[in-house]
Every structure is written in structure tokens, then in C-alpha cells.
Design a protein around this motif. Structure first.
Motif, PDB file in Angstrom:
ATOM      1  N   ARG A 241     -12.428 -82.278 -72.426  1.00 50.15           N
ATOM      2  CA  ARG A 241     -12.000 -81.874 -71.391  1.00 50.15           C
ATOM      3  C   ARG A 241     -10.860 -80.697 -72.504  1.00 50.15           C
ATOM      4  NH1 ARG A 241     -14.180 -79.479 -66.620  1.00 50.15           N
ATOM      5  NH2 ARG A 241     -12.331 -79.239 -65.248  1.00 50.15           N
TER       6      ARG A 241
ATOM      7  N   GLY B 169      -7.698 -82.829 -60.101  1.00 50.43           N
ATOM      8  CA  GLY B 169      -7.423 -82.145 -61.228  1.00 50.43           C
ATOM      9  C   GLY B 169      -7.425 -83.039 -62.047  1.00 50.43           C
TER      10      GLY B 169
ATOM     11  N   SER C 189      -9.154 -86.558 -61.991  1.00 49.87           N
ATOM     12  CA  SER C 189     -10.172 -86.817 -62.238  1.00 49.87           C
ATOM     13  C   SER C 189     -10.837 -85.791 -63.303  1.00 49.87           C
ATOM     14  CB  SER C 189     -11.116 -85.938 -61.268  1.00 49.87           C
ATOM     15  OG  SER C 189     -10.731 -84.699 -61.103  1.00 49.87           O
ATOM     16  N   GLN C 190      -9.896 -85.087 -64.431  1.00 53.56           N
ATOM     17  CA  GLN C 190     -10.602 -84.379 -65.645  1.00 53.56           C
ATOM     18  C   GLN C 190     -11.781 -83.375 -65.587  1.00 53.56           C
ATOM     19  OE1 GLN C 190      -8.945 -84.455 -68.681  1.00 53.56           O
ATOM     20  NE2 GLN C 190      -7.054 -84.022 -66.426  1.00 53.56           N
ATOM     21  N   LYS C 191     -12.517 -83.002 -64.237  1.00 49.08           N
ATOM     22  CA  LYS C 191     -13.451 -82.537 -63.404  1.00 49.08           C
ATOM     23  C   LYS C 191     -12.580 -81.829 -62.903  1.00 49.08           C
ATOM     24  CE  LYS C 191     -16.691 -85.513 -65.092  1.00 49.08           C
ATOM     25  NZ  LYS C 191     -16.775 -85.002 -66.666  1.00 49.08           N
ATOM     26  N   SER C 192     -13.899 -80.294 -62.989  1.00 49.94           N
ATOM     27  CA  SER C 192     -13.821 -78.779 -61.931  1.00 49.94           C
ATOM     28  C   SER C 192     -14.013 -79.446 -60.147  1.00 49.94           C
ATOM     29  CB  SER C 192     -14.557 -78.274 -62.687  1.00 49.94           C
ATOM     30  OG  SER C 192     -16.081 -78.854 -61.533  1.00 49.94           O
TER      31      SER C 192
ATOM     32  N   ALA D  14     -15.187 -83.257 -59.588  1.00 48.14           N
ATOM     33  CA  ALA D  14     -13.944 -84.082 -58.763  1.00 48.14           C
ATOM     34  C   ALA D  14     -13.980 -85.578 -57.820  1.00 48.14           C
ATOM     35  CB  ALA D  14     -12.300 -83.287 -58.573  1.00 48.14           C
ATOM     36  N   TYR D  15     -14.152 -85.058 -56.763  1.00 49.17           N
ATOM     37  CA  TYR D  15     -14.401 -86.334 -55.893  1.00 49.17           C
ATOM     38  C   TYR D  15     -14.918 -87.515 -56.112  1.00 49.17           C
ATOM     39  CZ  TYR D  15     -12.038 -82.704 -52.426  1.00 49.17           C
ATOM     40  OH  TYR D  15     -10.843 -82.765 -51.579  1.00 49.17           O
TER      41      TYR D  15
ATOM     42  N   HIS E 249     -16.873 -86.177 -51.606  1.00 52.71           N
ATOM     43  CA  HIS E 249     -17.792 -85.011 -53.286  1.00 52.71           C
ATOM     44  C   HIS E 249     -17.908 -83.820 -52.146  1.00 52.71           C
ATOM     45  CE1 HIS E 249     -20.977 -87.801 -52.091  1.00 52.71           C
ATOM     46  NE2 HIS E 249     -21.979 -86.971 -52.358  1.00 52.71           N
TER      47      HIS E 249
ATOM     48  N   ALA F 230      -6.992 -77.393 -58.244  1.00 52.53           N
ATOM     49  CA  ALA F 230      -7.120 -77.985 -58.739  1.00 52.53           C
ATOM     50  C   ALA F 230      -7.754 -78.038 -60.157  1.00 52.53           C
ATOM     51  CB  ALA F 230      -7.895 -78.948 -57.642  1.00 52.53           C
TER      52      ALA F 230
ATOM     53  N   SER G 292      -6.401 -79.932 -64.187  1.00 52.41           N
ATOM     54  CA  SER G 292      -7.426 -80.807 -64.658  1.00 52.41           C
ATOM     55  C   SER G 292      -7.604 -79.937 -66.258  1.00 52.41           C
ATOM     56  CB  SER G 292      -9.391 -81.521 -64.360  1.00 52.41           C
ATOM     57  OG  SER G 292      -9.374 -79.830 -64.991  1.00 52.41           O
TER      58      SER G 292
END
Length: 456
Positions: free
Chosen positions: A3, A64, A67-70, A74-75, A86, A238, A242
Motif C-alpha cells: 500500500r 480505510g 482495511s488498507q484497501k480502496s 474495504a468491506y 461489500h 476512506a 488507507s
């Protein structure tokens, strides 16, 4: 994939605030203040920003960062097995595209008006000629498309260079320049002879004027604007959560972003309302306040061509800050879904975004016969309605329920993530409010937005 990280805390604050700052603050906020009676609207706006905006922004940041995701992924990292939270991730991604389908056009307007002002097109023009310039621009699809394409290409090109090398570096310079220009313009406007009445209108709540406008109208309008200005509900916040580390508690960071966002909106009012009263211009002119009224004001000011050019540079910077931030969200979602490189993602999205933005451009001329909400409405109105009245409130409701419900991520998980690091903490004392009362407020915003559009 590792990330990416923002280079500094300042970069996080400026990028997050830049996502919120834009036409919602420097275009929509002033004309809403004018239409809803001045200082009383500002007072309720600040109240709702505190009780509505800050908790939801903190939740988006937490989702954000944890989860370290977009938003689109994230969900899936945080939800319980078998859950369907999600699905909102895909809707959030669509919401970002919807927002940019008309926002790129509005940003193009700012660029065009900077050109017109700097080139001296308004010097010596009558009030009627200045008013006609806006309609002339809307009637020319070539001009509108050219400005929109410039915004799209420049935006994705900057983002293609990476988070620190492109987006963060450019946004820092642009935001600092924006704030400096705004302060200069505000000081000039306040010092204009006859501006004191405008300051009273803007800064001193007049509840008798509020009663004339309608107490419910003012309160609901302030609630909607406080909600809209932070672009909550589509993962726009969010994504930046991240990109930051665990060193700072997230409620404190939400406060910093909200303060900077409010400063820009407040200063925009300091630019506009003293000048309106100084030059005997009605403050309730509506959405045309900036494009039709202000060029007339600059025409009557000493050095008006310079001040007008600076004003529309500031408007372009404000709009572009949101474009860059939401483009980053779009690119991050696409990269998470496809595994594409940044440059490939940017190239494909340039083509896609130009095509998606064309209906808004053509809605003012070639497709002007399409009036989804009756006479006077257009494609932009439809796209704005979908984002402002559906995606933002319903998306925020999903984030609220996900972070507070035992069927979602849950209160303790959210609280632990939000409180990691130094700064203002999320206390247990607000749990009942954000779990039960705040969702009702969001539902009220949603219902009233639908009611005002279809049953007014």
C-alpha cells in the motif's frame, strides 16, 4: 501489492480537505447562505457539521485505515463471512464516477471564466452582456467539452505519477496557493467601502429573517450542506484513511480536515457578501451568483480585472482539488479490482471519464430538451440529484451501521481503530448517539431530499 503511503501528516490533511473543498464550499455554500437568510444559516451549518460530519468522517477514515484497501475492497477485509456489506463498495465506486460526470464540467467552467476575466472580456461590459456570457458558454458544446477534457486529462495525468510524486506534491502547492489567494481577496472585499452591511448579513444571525425564509427550510438546508460539503458516503474519505499510518487518532484528524474545509467555505462568504452589499447586488441571486453577479462587481472595482482573475483562479483550484482527490479514489478502486498499473489505469480512465462526462456537457445545448425534473432542469440536475440525494446519505448510513452494528464491523473494532495513536479519542459516551440518533438524522436528510424534489 504494497500500500502506498502519504509523505506527511500535512499531506493527509490537505488531500482529505481538498476532497471536500470545491464547488460545494465556494459556489454552493455562498448562494445557499444568501437564499437562506445569512448568519442564521451559517450558525446551523456549523452545528450540523459538528454533530453530523465529524462522526461519519471518522468512520470512513477508520474503515480505510483498518482495511488498507480502496472502498471497493474495504468491506471484504472487515466484514463477517457471508455478509453482504461489500455490495456498497461497488456502489461507492459508481458514486465517484457519478460525481465526476458533472463535476469535471463545473471545474471546466472555472477555467473558462478565468480565461475570460484574464483576457479582459468583461472590461466595460454591461450587466446584460456579463449575464449573457454565461448562457453563451453553455450554448457552445465545443468550448464546454474542451474545458472538461482539459480537466480530465490534467487530473489523471497528475495522479498517474503516484501518490507522493504526483497527487500529494501538486495538491500541497495548489491548496497553499488557494488559501493565500482567498485571504487576499477576503481582505480586499472587507475593506471595500460599504461592505459593513454585508458582514452583518453574513456573520450576525438574524432569526427574524430566518422566520421569513422558514425555520424548517433553513435548518434542513444547513443540514444538507453540512452533509454534502464533506463528500461523505462514497468512500472519498476512506481512501485517504488507507494511506496513513497508525500514529494519529482519527477523530482528531477529522476535526483538522473539517476545520480547514470550513475555513475555505467561511472565507468564500467573506469574499462574496461584503462585495455584494458594497455594490448593491442581491445576495440571494442563487446559483448564478458567481458567474453572473461577481464579474459585474469586479467591473466596478479598482483593479477589477486582476481581482477577478485571482478569484477564478481560486475557484479553479478549489474545484480541481476535489477532482484530483476523487480521481485518486477511482484509480485506487480500479487498481484493486484489476491489478493494473497506475499509468494504465489513468489512460483507460481518461477515455472513460470523457465519455461519461459528455452527457452533462451536451445537456445544456444539444440535449437541452431533456428536462428530467421539468422545465429548466437538465442532465447536471439529474446527476447532482443522484449523488447528493441518494448516494451520499444512503452511503453514509451504510458506514454508520457497519461501524456500530454487531452484524457489521462493530463498535469495538471501529473504536479501537479510530483511537490508535495520539489525539482526540472516540469515547463510549457517544455510542448511543451514533448508533441510533445519527442514523435517524441521515434518514431525515434522505427523505426530505426526495420530498423536496418530487413533492414540493
Amino acid at each position: 501489492m504494497q500500500r502506498e503511503r502519504l509523505g506527511s501528516r500535512l499531506g493527509f490533511i490537505l488531500l482529505s480537505a481538498g476532497c471536500a473543498i470545491g464547488v460545494g464550499n465556494v459556489w454552493k455554500f455562498p448562494w445557499m447562505v444568501g437564499q437562506y437568510g445569512g448568519g442564521a444559516f451559517v450558525l446551523f451549518y456549523v452545528i450540523f457539521l459538528l454533530i453530523l460530519g465529524l462522526p461519519i468522517m471518522t468512520m470512513e477514515f477508520a474503515v480505510g485505515r483498518a482495511s488498507q484497501k480502496s472502498p471497493v475492497r474495504a468491506y471484504q477485509v472487515l466484514e463477517k463471512p457471508g455478509s453482504r456489506w461489500h455490495i456498497h463498495g461497488y456502489l461507492a465506486m459508481i458514486g465517484n464516477y457519478l460525481l465526476m460526470m458533472f463535476y469535471t464540467t463545473v471545474c471546466g467552467w472555472m477555467l473558462h471564466y478565468f480565461y475570460l476575466t484574464a483576457a479582459g472580456r468583461f472590461v466595460g461590459a454591461t450587466t446584460e452582456q456579463v449575464g449573457a456570457a454565461f448562457g453563451e458558454m453553455l450554448s457552445r458544446p465545443g468550448v464546454m467539452a474542451g474545458c472538461m477534457i482539459a480537466v480530465v486529462v490534467i487530473g489523471f495525468l497528475i495522479n498517474s505519477f503516484g501518490l507522493q510524486g504526483g497527487l500529494e506534491r501538486v495538491t500541497k502547492v495548489m491548496m497553499i496557493a488557494l488559501l493565500a489567494i482567498m485571504v487576499v481577496l477576503a481582505v480586499n472585499s472587507i475593506r471595500t467601502p460599504g461592505s459593513s452591511e454585508g458582514l452583518r448579513f453574513y456573520l450576525i444571525p438574524d432569526f427574524s429573517r430566518m422566520a421569513e425564509t422558514g425555520v424548517a427550510n433553513v435548518v434542513v438546508g444547513a443540514m444538507n450542506q453540512a452533509f454534502f460539503t464533506l463528500s461523505l458516503g462514497i468512500g472519498a474519505m476512506a481512501i485517504f484513511g488507507s494511506y496513513i499510518g497508525k500514529g494519529r487518532a482519527l477523530m482528531g484528524e477529522a476535526v483538522n480536515v473539517a476545520v480547514l474545509d470550513t475555513f475555505v467555505a467561511f472565507t468564500a462568504g467573506l469574499i462574496i457578501f461584503p462585495a455584494c452589499f458594497a455594490f448593491d447586488v442581491s445576495p440571494d441571486s442563487g446559483p448564478n451568483l458567481i458567474f453572473v453577479t461577481l464579474p459585474n462587481i469586479f467591473n466596478h472595482m479598482a483593479g477589477g480585472r486582476l481581482w477577478g482573475s485571482l478569484f477564478f483562479v481560486f475557484m479553479a483550484f478549489a474545484a480541481f482539488s476535489t477532482v484530483l482527490a476523487v480521481f485518486e479514489n477511482i484509480m485506487s478502486c480500479c487498481m484493486d479490482l484489476t491489478g493494473w498499473s497506475r499509468k494504465k489505469t489513468a489512460a483507460i480512465n481518461i477515455i472513460l471519464m470523457i465519455l461519461l462526462s459528455m452527457p452533462c456537457v451536451l445537456g445544456f445545448n444539444v440535449w437541452s430538451g431533456f428536462q428530467p425534473f421539468g422545465p429548466g432542469s437538465n442532465v447536471l440536475d439529474l446527476e447532482d440529484f443522484l449523488v447528493s440525494n441518494l448516494w451520499l446519505p444512503l452511503g453514509s448510513l451504510v458506514y454508520l451501521l457497519f461501524c456500530t452494528s454487531r452484524y457489521g464491523w462493530g463498535w469495538k473494532n471501529f473504536q479501537n481503530e479510530a483511537n490508535e495513536g495520539g489525539g482526540i479519542k472516540v469515547r463510549d459516551g457517544i455510542r448511543f448517539y451514533v448508533s441510533y440518533i445519527l442514523p435517524l438524522i441521515v434518514l431525515v436528510i434522505f427523505v426530505l431530499g426526495i420530498k423536496d424534489k418530487f413533492f414540493a
